[in-house]
Scaffold this active site. Sequence first.
Site, PDB file in Angstrom:
ATOM      1  N   HIS A 131       0.830  -1.220   0.000  1.00 21.65           N
ATOM      2  CA  HIS A 131       0.000   0.000   0.000  1.00 21.65           C
ATOM      3  C   HIS A 131       0.858   1.261   0.000  1.00 21.65           C
ATOM      4  O   HIS A 131       0.355   2.358  -0.190  1.00 21.65           O
ATOM      5  CB  HIS A 131      -1.018  -0.010   1.146  1.00 21.65           C
ATOM      6  CG  HIS A 131      -0.483   0.395   2.487  1.00 21.65           C
ATOM      7  ND1 HIS A 131      -0.127  -0.524   3.457  1.00 21.65           N
ATOM      8  CD2 HIS A 131      -0.236   1.609   3.018  1.00 21.65           C
ATOM      9  CE1 HIS A 131       0.302   0.109   4.520  1.00 21.65           C
ATOM     10  NE2 HIS A 131       0.254   1.414   4.287  1.00 21.65           N
ATOM     11  N   ASP A 162       0.234  -7.399   1.711  1.00 24.13           N
ATOM     12  CA  ASP A 162       0.666  -6.011   1.810  1.00 24.13           C
ATOM     13  C   ASP A 162       2.185  -5.865   1.805  1.00 24.13           C
ATOM     14  O   ASP A 162       2.747  -5.104   2.597  1.00 24.13           O
ATOM     15  CB  ASP A 162       0.084  -5.348   3.065  1.00 24.13           C
ATOM     16  CG  ASP A 162       0.192  -3.829   3.001  1.00 24.13           C
ATOM     17  OD1 ASP A 162       0.436  -3.303   1.894  1.00 24.13           O
ATOM     18  OD2 ASP A 162       0.054  -3.186   4.055  1.00 24.13           O
ATOM     19  N   SER A 185       4.541   3.286   7.430  1.00 26.00           N
ATOM     20  CA  SER A 185       4.183   2.092   6.656  1.00 26.00           C
ATOM     21  C   SER A 185       5.324   1.637   5.773  1.00 26.00           C
ATOM     22  O   SER A 185       5.931   2.450   5.086  1.00 26.00           O
ATOM     23  CB  SER A 185       2.961   2.382   5.790  1.00 26.00           C
ATOM     24  OG  SER A 185       1.821   2.456   6.582  1.00 26.00           O
TER      25      SER A 185
END
Lengths: 607, 683, 356
Positions: free
Chosen positions: A95, A126, A208
């Site tokens: 992502h 992910d 992230s």
Amino acid sequence: MICVPPYRFGLGLVIPLLLWSTFTFGIPNAAAQDTVPNVEAAPMPSDTVLAAQQQRIEAMQRASSATVAVYGTDGQGGGSGVCVSPDGYVLTNFHVSSPFGHRMRCGLNDGRMYDAVVAGIDPTGDLAVLKMVGRSDFPVAAIGDSDAARIGQWCFAAGNPFVLATNLQPTVTYGLISGVRRYQYPSGTILEYSDCIQTDAAINPGNSGGPLFNIRGELIGINGRCSFEKRGRVNVGVGYAISIKQAMNFFDQLKSGRVVDHATLGFTVTTENNGKVAVSNILESSDAYRRGIRYGDEILRLGDRDVATTNQLKNILGIFPDQWRIPIRFRNETGVVETFIRLQSLHLASELEEIVKGESPQQKPQRKPGGRDPAPGDKDKLELPKKDKPVTKDSVDDLFVEKRGYSNYYFNRFELDRILGLQAAHGSWTGGSDAWKLSGEIPGENIAVEMLLSDENLTLRLGEKTETVHPLKGWPKWIKQRSSIGALMGMRVWQQWNRIGPRLMGEAVYLGRNPVVGRNTLLDVTRITVSDFDVMVYSSPDSGLIEVIEVFSDRQTDPVELFFEKYETVDGRTTPKTIRLAYGLESQFIVSISQMARIEATVGTGL
Amino acid sequence: MFALKLLKTRADRIQMIATGRRPSGISARELLHAVSIASMLAFCFHLSKLFAGDPPLDEQEQQAFQAAADYSQDCVVQVETFGGQEIVNKQFIASGPSTGTVLTPDGWIVTSIFQFRGQPASITVVLPDEQRKAAKLVARDHSRELALLKIDTDKPLKAAIASDRKAWQVGQWAIALGKTFDFKVASRSVGILSAQGRIWNKAIQTDAKISPQNYGGPLVDLKGAVMGILVPMNPGIATEGEVEQWYDSGVGFAVPLSDIIERLPRLQRGEDIYPGKAGFRSQSPDEFAPEIVLSGVTPGSPAAKSGMRSGDRIIGAGKNRDVLKPLAMHSELKHVMGPIDAEQSMVFEVERDGTKKQFDVNLVKELPTYREPFIGVVVDSNSPPSAPRVIAIVPNSPAEKSGIEVGESILSIGEQTFDEKSPLDSRLAFLDFREPISVKVEREGKTRIVNVSMEPHPERDFEWPSVKVPLPENPPESKGAKGTVQLPLGDVKNKAFAIVPSSYIDAVPHGLLIVFAEAGVQDQKQWGDAWENFARDNRWIVVVTQSADDKAWSLDEVEIGVRLRSYVASNYTIDRRRVCVGGISSGMLPGLIMGLQGAETIRGVWLCNAKIPTRARVPATEPLKSIHFFINGVDASLKPFVEQTEKIGYSVAYHSEDMTAAKMQDAQVLGKLQRWLRLLEAY
Amino acid sequence: MQKTQVLGSRAASPHGFLFMYLCAAGVALLHMQILLATDVGRDANVFINNETLIATSQEKVVKLYGAGGARGLESYQSGVIIDNVGHIVTSWSTVLDVVKVRVVTFDGRRLDATMIGMDPQNELALLKIEDAGIVGFDLSRAAPGVTGQRVFAISNLFGIAAGNESCSAQKGVIMAATPLTTRRGKTKSLYQGRVYVLDAMTNNPGASGGALIDLKGRLVGILGKEIRDEQAGIWLNYALPMDVVKSSVDRILSGNTAVQTAGLKAVAQPHRISELGITLIPDVLSKTPPFIDQVREDSVAQRAGLQTNDLILLLNDQRADSRKSLEKMLATINRADSFYVLVQRGQELIRIHVRP
């Protein structure tokens, strides 16, 4: 540091010296030396505290050098990543990479920006792997053991929260491992976090894709998710990291430039009231079914880990790529069974494509974390409309090849070339006669074995029995019968791989590295799709030698498994000496090959 | 544990001596001595650990935190405000106490600015001995979110001791102290130093929990020395108020104490401190672009005064020549400039056509408002860019007054010549309209210098004849459709059509007006009647687009305008100096946003029957980024907006008349609008 | 140096050697232990490590499931076992509005708890599970918390842990020990007594009722609810001190939990600004500062020494940051009683005793 006194001084002197030195721990370290000039009565922390602090500082310095700040090519957006190989492969979140398309830029704390291109992506888990260019000696993170992570251990995260790293120096946050083996449900069909590590080290938007380290500075996870609630997208003490175990299981698959898939077992389970995890539903076409698992059987262990709850099962399953073969232990009426099952794909290729499309940039405007919907006035928030500016031809663009079903086909080609490169060292089989004759025997049973491989047909002479099969057609029916002809097929594949190479045999795809029953290292896997069947070729990552060849008729039938157990060098060429045929997990026979010769050439079309 | 390792190695070492000595004839007895000593030592040491109670690391660390906090907490005071607003831009302001840090024994106290937003009636400071003192707010540092307070005190206060900045390392312990709970005992949050050089090098970062509970308090190291003062800050990606929303997120900031001490004299004199501005623009909006090339320097700005020019490539910068830092990326430049305040000077090193130059620049708080200079000539778009030929002159314009004549070609303005890359308008844009310039013109080989005193681009409405442009002989066929043309928009519900004059040819650039019509279906005929003649006589293409929803426009429909614009631009020859956006009624918002977004490429914005939302803020004008506004309507919100926009340098033609598509044709204001559009062609 | 001689002399005698051998062996062992301990544990911590500390405490924390789910109210929270007969302390909340609260123990057992009683004033409740056979915290060992002390918070925040999965652990220190009322801004809570404010992020759904432990694994507090500073607009992480919890538990067990209304009550005949003889500047703003506009000749105010333009800051050491709040506070003081005000006159702060 005390010096060792010459013996002649006698112990009388040695002892006091030693004693003294033992009780005052003169550990030299920077923190102990920096003293603020105008402080007299200032508190003096104990050496133990300062030493521990210094150890942590150094661990964080090492860790920071491998921590990556990920940006779009226009300097917009932002996330984190971590470099795991000196040639610049970076682990990050899917992502994080998806809004940028296939190109991005990675900042390191040497203050430099490096161009990067996406290699493989794993939408379900992910994860994504990027490749940076511009150096051959990128600093790498030491890979830790995420299975050794325990609640209560100290850890730290590094990354680019709120894209603060305008100077490309990562933010480091310190905390506790709050939970391990956590399962976090997917959002829709993707971004499932299984077996992940929970930490209270501050993880914020922009962290992230960044690394989570244990206190020794070893990489144990990839931060990707937080529990947000009433306060919006701001850390509230709960962040999740994908275990490095899972990331490394997928790493080679991701290096293949594919859209990597996760797996299903072919059956579902429920936790019954008595607490046992039992099979509630099973596909008869699944490998699990062929290995004897049935409705109601209790699952005890999977992938070398005990299973006591459904979550545990999901946790274990989530860390393995599809097509992996992992150990399983289950109990049925007859007792406890140990075996291996081949994991099957979670998605159809088309489904994956949909997912990737859904996440690709044109649908998804990239916005800085913390950004809000545009409103007149705050101009800085309004991204200028994407002008399709000419992409400057540079080294990164040479590392991108678009192809359906791949995130970047370049890397698949690259990896297959690597394997072929390794094999070149074992002598060439190209050219020369296309008709081969193998003779040998089944050891201990002195049954003579002869194989004739040519473009007309394949012949197997097993003692008195002789069987013949077309070099290309009609294989599936023999495979369904578990025929000994499987050995011919496997050898034929071996022959053609070495004669004409995988790319002329059919559509060859490098999958990554998979385990093989009976081997404790992962092997490179190439899948070749031929007319009405496909084959998987397992080769050693070090020598490049083919160790196993599997021939599939379809996914409902056990494939031919031909193991190449022994090689010898015969006039400059590494030649198979012992081969073993198996179906499922049952060995059919072993052949030790005494001679492998080429006979006069014939013409025709081959595999 | 370290001790243990040490011990172990010692033990080993002794083993080593022993065994090592063996060949040279040590007796077993001597060997035993050695071994036994090792054991003995280890044993004694172990006992010491066990009984002398050397506590585990966590407890030792806890003691260290406490010692550091206790040592430094007396320089931390409670700051309380009384009265004042409760709400500032929709944010509640805490009325409770906050924290300050004593800088000097005689009562200078630094605190966070955040709690003074509400303009309190009174500020008091409560000292650790619970004495309450009235405090004066002496000055603010707007660059660092800090405020300086002064209290009168008879006895000297305990002042903060600065931590040695050079010794700081990411990962070292950092303890955040506050006094919002107690006068004597400071609240403590323990974290580490997360990063240095944050917020453009003005702050350090910690993961200790920073919130209104300790804003204004100190961040101290393990020795109780103050590293910095805790403040709510953000690097510019969040707006005021949003900043505080990061509280307790593990991302907190402190301004290094040494930076504050350095500025103390200024603040003590009551001077507020602001971030410094130089007044140049870099070509690429990308902070990490590999080089910093100036796309322009604002006239009258410090950079302009120092002699910096567009095209200069900045290769170094620093507070002075001795600390000149070599630079590649724009972000690096911002890190050098970040800590430098208005009224401070700095040095830039630039590369200009091969040679290095250094410029001393005194940064300012506010750049002079920029207004686009205006001469009043219309030039032939087909004449060479190096010598644009005048084909019309605007009545009573500077050009007319200074006697420039139709047919003359302009060779230079203010000693600056033109070419493809820097044509007339880009040169003109960076001149200061207040300063007279000399213009070099040429006709049939004869050149002359004309002195022109320029004006800002006119806002007033006046009649003047349409410009006749010379047509090239037998121009090539033009592909683009003419008349009222339906424009394809693909997947969206919106509809759009263009009014393309029958006279259109590719050889002559046309102006482009894209109108976000009032919500609902548009009558193409009405639009045609109102605009066809204008479009023909003045070489314009008028594009009208309908909202998807027939009640109102939504913000994301801005993108429709962008698509239409690129569609028309790729099918017709568009004059880049005459691209305008219009918005009628609810179409006003998308119109305004598209204008602001594309300020570099959109020259005019027309707002019709508009209501302007009160929070609408328009960024200050810059060369080549100063939109011209034509606003008509009767809504009360317009006047203030017009005044504000004019104040910051825009040319705004305002007429308090409404105009509906139905009655467009006979609306008086239509003529004014069209004359205004025509004027955009003039330089 | 003492030791040296001893050693030296012993070194001479054969018995000495024997003794030393033993030492050597013993030390070797010790080394091994220590090294093992430190390999699994955190480097510098030889004798205790957080993993075991937290692991053992986690067995004493339970996951509670009850009412809720609707209107964004969570249907789960945490609880702490406080003895060996299955008493569980938790927050008094809507989660408990069910006939039987479902308790999930560390080993995944699902048990039904009976409500022993609740203490609304301290927002605590006491539950009981039958023969779970779990050794709970020892309340007699419970320790008082100190500002700056290191703590671990153990709870099922966000309901992350299900079944036999371990509750989450968070690190932190006690930022401050303070009455909830004196926090900056107003706080929404029935409980107004002393709390430990934490820098651990415990202000999360499900955390409430969890355990706060110190470095020795002793219970220091019970994690509080999701409370917000109405004015500062910030969420508060806090825990109830064990002395409060203990007394609360005792009261519940003794069945005496009448709510004592906290805070000040308005009185029948209070002071009124006008009767004190002062006029304040007109109340126009949302928070008009209580500036004195006029003081009436020989009024109570004038005799006390109040003057025009004085700004009243405190009334009996309570903040009076607006005219309204001043009036409210006056209304709680009986007309017969005297009181103190702190006024600001220019840059001077003056404490004035006002006697009727």
